[in-house]
Write an enzyme that holds these catalytic residues in place. Structure first.
Site: not given
Ligand code: NAD
Length: 472
Positions: A170, A245, A279, A379
């Site tokens: 996804k 993550e 991140c 963050e």
């Molecule tokens: P997000 O949580 O909005 O979305 C991430 C994914 O989760 C998307 O595919 C989204 O559609 C899905 N999602 C959202 N709500 C959900 C739910 N209720 N149930 C299941 N899936 C759901 O995050 P984003 O804005 O896409 O990315 C930014 C965040 O990701 C930042 O906090 C960043 O730190 C983190 N990040 C972490 C790492 C790591 O390796 N630790 C790497 C990259 C990004």
């Protein structure tokens, strides 16, 4: 306009159960550049069943054959490099010079690395009267964020597929176009039907359906804390393995004997990579109070050299942030920093000159940030650096560990043993010592609120395997 109106299930491009679509924007202009289907729980159900049917055959496929399919993916990626990089730039806004490696090179490397390392993990171990074998965990749901749209998917599916798992991807709906190119390459790479599936859509609809589905054995999630907690909660009902993550607020500890010029350049470069939307970004620079003035002067000089602009233009080093909502959030946090009394050295809650279109935020540097201030705790996911002065090494460690996160870190000292002593005390899965280089095979992941599980290299592969001991 790129219109994607299918999902990839059981080796075929098929219509989604829904007729809805989601717009994808170019953050540098604010214009809509394409749409992806707003998939549904019914699409996830079809994909999960296909992945379940395909699992026994794929798990039984010789590991060398599986590795060869991954090498075919790496070749397919290379053949379409320009198209992929162009598309990621237009949906994420990463400056071209950064995109070549961060949005493409490491994606290819991740597939090759998994192919090269997987065989040794299946070696049978002897333990007394037992033989320990490893087997794939099963059907894996891979939920990815938008900031590195292909790399974040690759980090999950390359090891999962190598291990013998089948996958449902996804992608983020925010940058959902480039993942379709990856799916086309996967389709061409010769995986049996059902081994790889892709369902686009929103988190609450498609993401939660993956977390909830009884035929899915494991969910690997990368994204925000909020969504990660929800995934773990939903997945608990079917007792799935979950890897999370999540976010970070990573510290760079500069000790009083460090080479400041090199250290500060390294810290600012990390903080502003991908417009701060990384991140692992080193967003808190923890420095000796006695050397604060020097640090400030170097940080401002380096930060001021960043050129905001069209991500595609030569010379651009600072692209936009991903959306208007994100821009407003970052500007709001900058405002909060000013109101909490931090010293604004550069940037601020404004629009960089000439960047009225798109979602730009200026390179921003704060100093004398209090360790408990909002901008030292949250963050931000934008180009905002917080310099925090401390009086000694112990205070530096306490401040470094004083957030709810624990993901990445860096330490600088002329004395490597001293740097290692500090590194040993930090809550982080990676600590860069004196500007250490990125190692794409070294394990990475969260501690504390940054999540659990490891990605990359051998440790990333092990997440998708479980042990079985045969007793004789
Ligand atoms: P997000 O949580 O909005 O979305 C991430 C994914 O989760 C998307 O595919 C989204 O559609 C899905 N999602 C959202 N709500 C959900 C739910 N209720 N149930 C299941 N899936 C759901 O995050 P984003 O804005 O896409 O990315 C930014 C965040 O990701 C930042 O906090 C960043 O730190 C983190 N990040 C972490 C790492 C790591 O390796 N630790 C790497 C990259 C990004």
């Amino acid at each position: 306009m790129i219109v994607r109106d299918t999902v990839y299930i059981d080796g075929r491009w098929v219509a989604s159960e829904s007729t809805g679509s989601i717009e994808v924007l170019n953050p540098a202009t604010g214009e809509v550049i394409g749409t992806v289907p707003a998939g549904t729980a019914a699409d996830v159900d079809r994909a999960a069943r296909a992945a379940r049917r395909a699992f026994p055959g794929w798990a039984a496929t010789p590991v060398g054959d599986r590795a060869n399919r991954l090498r075919a993916v790496a070749t397919g990626l290379r053949e379409r490099e320009k198209e992929i990089v162009d598309l990621v730039i237009s949906e994420v806004g990463t400056p071209r010079a950064q995109a070549a490696i961060m949005q493409f090179g490491i994606v290819v490397q991740t597939f090759e690395d998994a192919a090269d390392r997987v065989e040794e993990l299946f070696e049978v171990e002897e333990l007394g009267n037992s033989l320990i074998r490893r087997e794939p965990i099963g059907v894996v749901g891979a939920i990815a964020p938008w900031n590195y749209p292909l790399y974040q998917i690759a980090l999950k599916i390359a090891p999962a597929l190598a291990a013998g798992c089948t996958v449902i991807v996804k992608p983020s709906e925010v940058a959902g176009l480039a993942p379709y190119l990856l799916a086309e390459i996967l389709d061409q790479a010769g995986f049996p039907p059902g081994v790889v599936n892709l369902v686009s859509g929103t988190g609450p609809e498609v993401g939660e359906a993956i977390a909830a589905h009884p035929e899915i054995d494991m969910v690997s999630f990368t994204g925000s804390d909020r969504a990660g907690r929800r995934v773990a909660e939903v997945a608990a009902a079917t007792v799935k393995k979950v890897a999370l993550e999540l976010g970070g607020k990573s510290p760079m500890v500069v000790l009083d004997d460090a080479d400041l010029e090199t250290a500060v350049l390294y810290g600012v470069t990390s903080c502003y990579a991908n417009a701060g939307q990384m991140c692992a970004a080193l967003t808190r620079m923890i420095v000796p109070r006695s050397r604060l003035a020097e640090v400030e002067q170097i940080a401002v000089r380096v930060a001021a050299s960043y050129v905001p602009g069209d991500p595609d233009a030569a010379g651009t080093t600072l692209g936009p942030v991903i959306s208007q909502v994100q821009r407003e959030r970052v500007l709001g946090l900058i405002d909060a920093g000013i109101h909490e009394g931090a010293k604004l050295l550069l940037g601020g809650p404004s629009t960089p000159t000439g960047r009225d279109r798109g979602f730009y935020v200026p390179a921003t540097v704060f100093s004398e940030v209090k360790p408990h201030a909002l901008i030292a705790q949250e963050e931000i996911f934008g180009p905002v650096l917080a310099i925090i002065p401390v009086d000694d090494e112990d205070e530096a460690v306490a401040v470094a560990n004083g957030t709810r996160y624990g993901l990445n870190a860096a330490v600088w000292s002329a004395d490597v043993a001293r740097a290692e002593r500090v590194a040993a005390q930090l809550n982080a899965s990676t600590v860069y010592i004196n500007g250490g280089k990125f190692n794409p095979s070294a394990p990475f992941g969260g501690t504390k609120g940054s999540g659990y599980g490891r990605e990359r290299g051998r440790f990333g592969l092990e997440e998708y395997l479980r042990t079985k001991s045969y007793q004789y």
